[in-house]
Write an enzyme that holds these catalytic residues in place. Structure first.
Site, mmCIF file in Angstrom:
data_model
loop_
_atom_site.group_PDB
_atom_site.id
_atom_site.type_symbol
_atom_site.label_atom_id
_atom_site.label_comp_id
_atom_site.label_asym_id
_atom_site.label_seq_id
_atom_site.Cartn_x
_atom_site.Cartn_y
_atom_site.Cartn_z
ATOM 1 N N ASP A 109 0.812 -1.210 0.000
ATOM 2 C CA ASP A 109 0.000 0.000 0.000
ATOM 3 C C ASP A 109 0.848 1.263 0.000
ATOM 4 O OD1 ASP A 109 -2.317 -1.500 0.113
ATOM 5 O OD2 ASP A 109 -2.453 -1.419 2.299
ATOM 6 N N TYR A 131 6.725 -9.922 7.426
ATOM 7 C CA TYR A 131 6.588 -8.475 7.567
ATOM 8 C C TYR A 131 7.089 -8.062 8.946
ATOM 9 C CZ TYR A 131 3.487 -7.886 3.489
ATOM 10 O OH TYR A 131 2.961 -7.817 2.221
#
Length: 253
Positions: A53, A112
């Site tokens: 994003d 992540y």
């Protein structure tokens, strides 16, 4: 003869509207398409593994493209880095089979990290890569809450309502919370993540750390299976796609 080249891509996502090409701003994919096309003299459209994003960073995203260029695949990284802006770097390039696709491989794992700077005042040297939380966080409570995330679950409570997938079941292999002074890192590895999933998990764990939620609330949110149960999504700037591993045990970090 056309060959498929795989790239390991690192980038500072601060100044980009995410990975995927879109009409309302510059993206990482758009820059890569333009630079690769210029270097190869071909009309190139890359395929990325993870569509991060706006504002999200990466150490090890993966992309492929097909080319008939005479540049050796293992030298492509060097050729592209000479033309790319400083906030995008190709860390590795190599040839893969022409049918190899970065999003459709068996046994993929992604890792992540979500970075938090936990201090009464923000640090301007950390603001691009850490989410600032000014209130004290109880890391031990966050760890207890994080334990409920590990395993195979329906994570529909932890994904954006715009998520366009039929199956919201994912497996989280590990979720560690590490503290080094004022720096707190949430490190999560799984077989895949839904839209905004890691940032929503981080947002919930931050609320646990602040005492708004008991650690057991994480389990309740999972069981409720509704996005509104999980509360706010943590800011994008703290999130980094660290690495992607495929079934051949190759790390692309």
């Amino acid at each position: 003869m056309s060959r498929r080249v795989k790239l390991t891509v690192s980038y500072d996502g601060t100044d980009y509207c995410g990975w995927q090409v879109q009409p309302n701003g510059i993206t990482v994919e758009e820059v890569l398409n333009r630079v690769i096309s210029k270097v190869t003299g071909e009309d190139i459209h890359i395929i990325g593994a993870s569509r991060t994003d706006s504002g999200v960073h990466a150490l090890g995203n993966v992309a492929v493209f097909d080319t008939s260029s005479s540049i050796p695949p293992e030298r492509m990284a060097y050729a592209l880095n000479q033309k790319l802006p400083d906030d995008i770097v190709i860390r590795h390039s190599c040839e893969v089979p022409t049918a190899w696709h970065p999003r459709y491989q068996d046994h993929v794992t992604k890792t992540y990290e979500y970075h938090i700077y936990n201090s009464p005042m923000n640090n301007p040297l950390k603001r691009r890569y850490s989410s600032h939380v000014s209130f004290p966080l109880n890391v031990e409570a966050m760890k207890r809450g994080a334990a409920y995330i590990i395993g195979e679950h329906d994570f529909v409570s932890f994904c954006n309502i715009k998520t366009n997938v039929e199956d919201t079941v994912r497996t989280v292999y590990s979720l560690d919370i590490l503290q080094n002074g004022e720096d707190i890192t949430i490190r999560i590895t799984g077989n895949g993540f839904l839209y905004n999933m890691v940032r929503i998990i981080a947002g919930v764990l931050i609320r646990v750390g602040r005492g708004f939620y008991e650690p057991e609330r994480v389990k309740e949110i999972l069981n409720e299976k509704v996005r509104t149960a999980a509360g706010v999504t943590a800011p994008a700037n703290g999130l980094v796609l660290v690495e992607i591993k495929y079934d051949d045990n190759e790390s692309v970090r």
